[in-house]
Motif scaffolding. Sequence first.
Motif, PDB file in Angstrom:
ATOM      1  N   VAL A  94       0.848  -1.193   0.000  1.00 32.52           N
ATOM      2  CA  VAL A  94       0.000   0.000   0.000  1.00 32.52           C
ATOM      3  C   VAL A  94       0.883   1.242   0.000  1.00 32.52           C
ATOM      4  O   VAL A  94       2.091   1.163   0.251  1.00 32.52           O
ATOM      5  N   GLU A  95       0.272   2.382  -0.288  1.00 29.70           N
ATOM      6  CA  GLU A  95       1.007   3.642  -0.225  1.00 29.70           C
ATOM      7  C   GLU A  95       1.387   3.948   1.226  1.00 29.70           C
ATOM      8  O   GLU A  95       0.610   3.704   2.150  1.00 29.70           O
ATOM      9  N   GLU A  96       2.586   4.486   1.411  1.00 27.41           N
ATOM     10  CA  GLU A  96       3.071   4.750   2.765  1.00 27.41           C
ATOM     11  C   GLU A  96       2.161   5.722   3.504  1.00 27.41           C
ATOM     12  O   GLU A  96       1.866   5.538   4.690  1.00 27.41           O
ATOM     13  N   ALA A  97       1.704   6.765   2.814  1.00 26.77           N
ATOM     14  CA  ALA A  97       0.812   7.734   3.464  1.00 26.77           C
ATOM     15  C   ALA A  97      -0.514   7.084   3.839  1.00 26.77           C
ATOM     16  O   ALA A  97      -1.110   7.416   4.874  1.00 26.77           O
ATOM     17  N   ALA A  98      -0.979   6.173   3.002  1.00 25.66           N
ATOM     18  CA  ALA A  98      -2.231   5.467   3.306  1.00 25.66           C
ATOM     19  C   ALA A  98      -2.071   4.607   4.551  1.00 25.66           C
ATOM     20  O   ALA A  98      -2.976   4.536   5.398  1.00 25.66           O
ATOM     21  N   LEU A  99      -0.931   3.945   4.672  1.00 28.65           N
ATOM     22  CA  LEU A  99      -0.677   3.132   5.860  1.00 28.65           C
ATOM     23  C   LEU A  99      -0.656   4.000   7.112  1.00 28.65           C
ATOM     24  O   LEU A  99      -1.215   3.625   8.150  1.00 28.65           O
ATOM     25  N   ALA A 100      -0.052   5.173   7.018  1.00 23.44           N
ATOM     26  CA  ALA A 100      -0.009   6.075   8.172  1.00 23.44           C
ATOM     27  C   ALA A 100      -1.412   6.516   8.573  1.00 23.44           C
ATOM     28  O   ALA A 100      -1.743   6.562   9.768  1.00 23.44           O
ATOM     29  N   ARG A 101      -2.251   6.838   7.583  1.00 25.34           N
ATOM     30  CA  ARG A 101      -3.625   7.237   7.904  1.00 25.34           C
ATOM     31  C   ARG A 101      -4.395   6.075   8.533  1.00 25.34           C
ATOM     32  O   ARG A 101      -5.172   6.265   9.481  1.00 25.34           O
ATOM     33  N   ALA A 102      -4.205   4.877   7.995  1.00 27.51           N
ATOM     34  CA  ALA A 102      -4.890   3.708   8.543  1.00 27.51           C
ATOM     35  C   ALA A 102      -4.452   3.445   9.983  1.00 27.51           C
ATOM     36  O   ALA A 102      -5.262   3.081  10.831  1.00 27.51           O
ATOM     37  N   GLU A 103      -3.165   3.620  10.259  1.00 27.80           N
ATOM     38  CA  GLU A 103      -2.673   3.430  11.621  1.00 27.80           C
ATOM     39  C   GLU A 103      -3.309   4.422  12.578  1.00 27.80           C
ATOM     40  O   GLU A 103      -3.647   4.063  13.715  1.00 27.80           O
ATOM     41  N   GLN A 104      -3.476   5.664  12.144  1.00 28.22           N
ATOM     42  CA  GLN A 104      -4.132   6.662  12.992  1.00 28.22           C
ATOM     43  C   GLN A 104      -5.579   6.280  13.274  1.00 28.22           C
ATOM     44  O   GLN A 104      -6.063   6.422  14.404  1.00 28.22           O
ATOM     45  N   ARG A 105      -6.275   5.775  12.266  1.00 30.39           N
ATOM     46  CA  ARG A 105      -7.660   5.334  12.476  1.00 30.39           C
ATOM     47  C   ARG A 105      -7.714   4.182  13.468  1.00 30.39           C
ATOM     48  O   ARG A 105      -8.583   4.149  14.339  1.00 30.39           O
ATOM     49  N   CYS A 106      -6.776   3.249  13.355  1.00 30.24           N
ATOM     50  CA  CYS A 106      -6.771   2.101  14.269  1.00 30.24           C
ATOM     51  C   CYS A 106      -6.417   2.529  15.688  1.00 30.24           C
ATOM     52  O   CYS A 106      -6.967   1.998  16.657  1.00 30.24           O
ATOM     53  N   LEU A 107      -5.505   3.499  15.818  1.00 36.98           N
ATOM     54  CA  LEU A 107      -5.165   3.999  17.144  1.00 36.98           C
ATOM     55  C   LEU A 107      -6.360   4.658  17.802  1.00 36.98           C
ATOM     56  O   LEU A 107      -6.594   4.499  19.005  1.00 36.98           O
ATOM     57  N   ALA A 108      -7.122   5.427  17.013  1.00 37.64           N
ATOM     58  CA  ALA A 108      -8.320   6.076  17.560  1.00 37.64           C
ATOM     59  C   ALA A 108      -9.316   5.021  18.037  1.00 37.64           C
ATOM     60  O   ALA A 108      -9.916   5.147  19.107  1.00 37.64           O
ATOM     61  N   ASP A 109      -9.488   3.972  17.243  1.00 38.93           N
ATOM     62  CA  ASP A 109     -10.381   2.883  17.640  1.00 38.93           C
ATOM     63  C   ASP A 109      -9.866   2.173  18.885  1.00 38.93           C
ATOM     64  O   ASP A 109     -10.635   1.780  19.761  1.00 38.93           O
ATOM     65  N   SER A 110      -8.532   2.011  18.950  1.00 41.36           N
ATOM     66  CA  SER A 110      -7.941   1.340  20.104  1.00 41.36           C
ATOM     67  C   SER A 110      -8.218   2.108  21.383  1.00 41.36           C
ATOM     68  O   SER A 110      -8.540   1.533  22.418  1.00 41.36           O
ATOM     69  N   GLU A 111      -8.114   3.440  21.313  1.00 39.08           N
ATOM     70  CA  GLU A 111      -8.403   4.255  22.495  1.00 39.08           C
ATOM     71  C   GLU A 111      -9.881   4.145  22.869  1.00 39.08           C
ATOM     72  O   GLU A 111     -10.226   4.053  24.056  1.00 39.08           O
ATOM     73  N   ALA A 112     -10.756   4.121  21.860  1.00 37.49           N
ATOM     74  CA  ALA A 112     -12.183   3.977  22.150  1.00 37.49           C
ATOM     75  C   ALA A 112     -12.471   2.627  22.793  1.00 37.49           C
ATOM     76  O   ALA A 112     -13.266   2.538  23.741  1.00 37.49           O
ATOM     77  N   ARG A 113     -11.812   1.582  22.287  1.00 35.35           N
ATOM     78  CA  ARG A 113     -12.004   0.260  22.887  1.00 35.35           C
ATOM     79  C   ARG A 113     -11.477   0.218  24.311  1.00 35.35           C
ATOM     80  O   ARG A 113     -12.076  -0.414  25.185  1.00 35.35           O
ATOM     81  N   ARG A 114     -10.334   0.901  24.545  1.00 36.10           N
ATOM     82  CA  ARG A 114      -9.776   0.931  25.902  1.00 36.10           C
ATOM     83  C   ARG A 114     -10.749   1.595  26.862  1.00 36.10           C
ATOM     84  O   ARG A 114     -10.983   1.107  27.981  1.00 36.10           O
ATOM     85  N   ARG A 115     -11.339   2.721  26.441  1.00 37.86           N
ATOM     86  CA  ARG A 115     -12.302   3.411  27.308  1.00 37.86           C
ATOM     87  C   ARG A 115     -13.542   2.545  27.545  1.00 37.86           C
ATOM     88  O   ARG A 115     -14.081   2.510  28.649  1.00 37.86           O
ATOM     89  N   ARG A 116     -13.982   1.845  26.495  1.00 38.17           N
ATOM     90  CA  ARG A 116     -15.150   0.979  26.649  1.00 38.17           C
ATOM     91  C   ARG A 116     -14.851  -0.183  27.604  1.00 38.17           C
ATOM     92  O   ARG A 116     -15.682  -0.525  28.442  1.00 38.17           O
ATOM     93  N   ARG A 117     -13.651  -0.750  27.473  1.00 39.24           N
ATOM     94  CA  ARG A 117     -13.274  -1.825  28.393  1.00 39.24           C
ATOM     95  C   ARG A 117     -13.230  -1.326  29.835  1.00 39.24           C
ATOM     96  O   ARG A 117     -13.630  -2.040  30.763  1.00 39.24           O
ATOM     97  N   ALA A 118     -12.724  -0.093  30.018  1.00 36.58           N
ATOM     98  CA  ALA A 118     -12.667   0.465  31.371  1.00 36.58           C
ATOM     99  C   ALA A 118     -14.070   0.670  31.931  1.00 36.58           C
ATOM    100  O   ALA A 118     -14.333   0.370  33.105  1.00 36.58           O
ATOM    101  N   ARG A 119     -14.982   1.170  31.087  1.00 36.25           N
ATOM    102  CA  ARG A 119     -16.370   1.350  31.542  1.00 36.25           C
ATOM    103  C   ARG A 119     -17.005   0.010  31.892  1.00 36.25           C
ATOM    104  O   ARG A 119     -17.691  -0.123  32.910  1.00 36.25           O
TER     105      ARG A 119
END
Length: 232
Positions: A94-119
Amino acid sequence: MAARALFPPHSGLLVFQPLKRRQCAECRRGPLPLLVLEDSAPRCLDCADLGHLVFLPRGDTALTRRSREESALSAVVVRFNRRKSRYERQGVLVEEAALARAEQRCLADSEARRRRRARDARRRADQDALFAQAFAAEILRLLPGCPPDRARAIAGHASERGSGRVGRSAAGRALTEEAVMAAVVASVRHLDTPYDRLLMSGVPRHEARRRIAAAVETVLRGWTRTGLGSTG
């Protein structure tokens, strides 16, 4: 080509990890770690205009999917498995910039999942605390002479999440008398009698229980009388 026949038609561009040493038919570089087949001839990624793409190994489904969504150009990397006689996916380019954007999306989801797990964990802890209170109250109803601290300890131990103990059983969750008393008897057996020492000395479990049965009954009789547990 054989590889296309052995791989799903919706895969898009295919890039191969060759099992043998291959050279690019155009620039003659080699051996090639990755190649594209054009007119049955191997081409390096640069000659195939894919050299600007970066390799993302398989394993993270969400990151792979999002990288391909973000990338204007992508390719599936495959390798032939001789034992299984088929091509298997190894990852994507994949394009390097696309991979970076995808990683940011996954990190955002990871933080949301972490907060949901804490709740969820806080909610479960609140539920467990309320259940342990109800379990302890039922112990004191059945055995009003039981010290309150002891009743709370028995309830907490018996109802620990994931323990598989009686408090987590269906009968325990329903606070049946049988389940509550089973938890109490187990506590008395281990803490108020020589039961554990008997087991450690090699006495069979059923024989050990027989020997301490009278001691357990004495404790339970004492706890059935009101006023003996007012120190907790």
